[in-house]
Design an enzyme around this catalytic site. Structure first.
Site, short mmCIF file in Angstrom:
data_model
loop_
_atom_site.label_atom_id
_atom_site.label_comp_id
_atom_site.label_asym_id
_atom_site.label_seq_id
_atom_site.Cartn_x
_atom_site.Cartn_y
_atom_site.Cartn_z
N CYS A 104 -46.66 -23.62 -32.15
CA CYS A 104 -46.03 -24.87 -32.27
C CYS A 104 -45.79 -25.51 -31.15
CB CYS A 104 -44.48 -24.70 -33.15
SG CYS A 104 -43.68 -26.17 -33.38
N CYS A 154 -42.53 -27.45 -30.65
CA CYS A 154 -41.32 -26.52 -30.46
C CYS A 154 -41.37 -25.98 -28.88
CB CYS A 154 -41.51 -25.31 -31.47
SG CYS A 154 -41.43 -25.79 -33.00
N ASP A 155 -42.61 -25.70 -28.43
CA ASP A 155 -42.57 -24.93 -27.31
C ASP A 155 -43.31 -25.63 -26.06
OD1 ASP A 155 -41.38 -22.83 -28.29
OD2 ASP A 155 -43.16 -22.10 -29.21
#
Length: 313
Positions: free
Chosen positions: A136, A139-140
């Site tokens: 992701c 997300c990261d």
């Protein structure tokens, strides 16, 4: 082995399931929640979460899910270990069968079984998961600002991840297995216009390198057999997600990928009294906050469904 009845059964945990449990408990539905095969969902294999409101300094994924669970328990949710392996939605009461032999009869069911990222199947990929390997970018990606990263995949997801990372990272390698992408034309154009994205065609991942963190990735050209090492610190797998919805096949309407179809703007499924939340029905956003939002929606809709039934009696 036990047979029980409940007003509200929640199948699966994670942000959607735990949020549904908080709202259903506060509404007096006394929900029973079975956590599933991965209690807490995908966030339990995520390290730093920095984009969820309320955690100004960030939070570790497992800790976040522990906080969610504690909050649900505080209001009386009955949270249990166990995996629902079969359902029967043919009658007025919905029945769920748990792997420990329990049989639950429920007036309403909230599905929050989530989805699982598809992986390449490399030992190094799993060993370095959350240590530079991610599924992701949203997300990261923030953790790789100014660094060089690689994205593997050839569809819209991969193109979107590469495009997103190009705004944060010094260099993005997009590893495409074939000599063409499956992504839509507009997504391909975005990638091609990004000056710091290099597409490597006919390329497969041989191994992710590093002991404690990603230090590079060895790739191989499928045509020539030539191998090379890319000096990257992040490796993003973008070959799709698989919703964990197999046990609902034949009961709930799904799209071709297995995501549960809900009535527009709601969490209602084609079965009365059954609601779907989180990544089991969301193939677009797949974020903790959107999952929590639909968990809230599902619990509110379950409460209203039960209230309407009582008024009709």
């Amino acid at each position: 082995m036990a047979k029980e009845s409940t007003k509200c059964l929640i199948i699966g945990s994670g942000p959607a399931g735990y949020t549904a449990a908080i709202y259903a408990s506060r509404a007096g539905l006394n929900p029973i929640l079975y956590q599933g095969g991965q209690p807490g969902g995908q966030l339990t294999i995520t390290t730093d979460v920095e984009n969820y409101p309320g955690y100004p300094d960030g939070v570790m994924g497992p800790q976040m899910m522990t906080d969610f669970q504690k909050q649900a328990k505080r209001f009386g949710a009955d949270i249990r270990f166990g995996l629902v392996t079969k359902v029967d939605f043919s009658g007025a009461k919905h029945i769920a069968y748990v792997d420990n032999g329990d049989e639950i009869e429920a007036d309403t069911v909230i599905v929050s079984t989530g989805a699982s990222a598809k992986w390449l199947g490399l030992e190094s990929e799993q060993r370095l998961n959350s240590k530079g390997v991610s599924a992701c970018a949203v997300c990261d990606g923030f953790f790789f600002r100014g660094q060089e990263v690689a994205v593997v995949g050839g569809g819209d997801t991969a193109a979107e991840e590469a495009s997103y990372l190009s705004k944060l990272c010094k260099k993005v390698y997009l590893l495409v297995r074939r000599d063409e992408m499956r992504a839509s034309n507009i997504m391909q154009q975005r990638v091609e216009k990004a000056e710091n994205v290099e597409i490597l065609w006919n390329t497969e991942t041989d191994e992710v390198l590093g002991e404690e963190a990603v230090e590079g990735v060895r790739v191989v050209n499928r045509i020539t057999g030539e191998k090379r090492v890319l000096d990257v610190t992040g490796f993003f797998v973008a070959i799709g997600h698989q919703p964990n919805t197999d046990i609902f096949k034949g009961w709930l309407n799904m799209d071709e990928s297995g995501y549960i179809i809900t009535e527009n703007g709601t969490t209602k499924t084609n079965i009365e009294g059954v609601f779907a939340s989180g990544d089991a029905q969301d193939n677009v956003y797949r974020q903790a906050i959107t999952a929590a939002g639909t968990g809230c929606m599902a619990a509110l809709e379950a409460e209203r469904y039960l209230a309407a039934k009582e008024l009709a009696i």
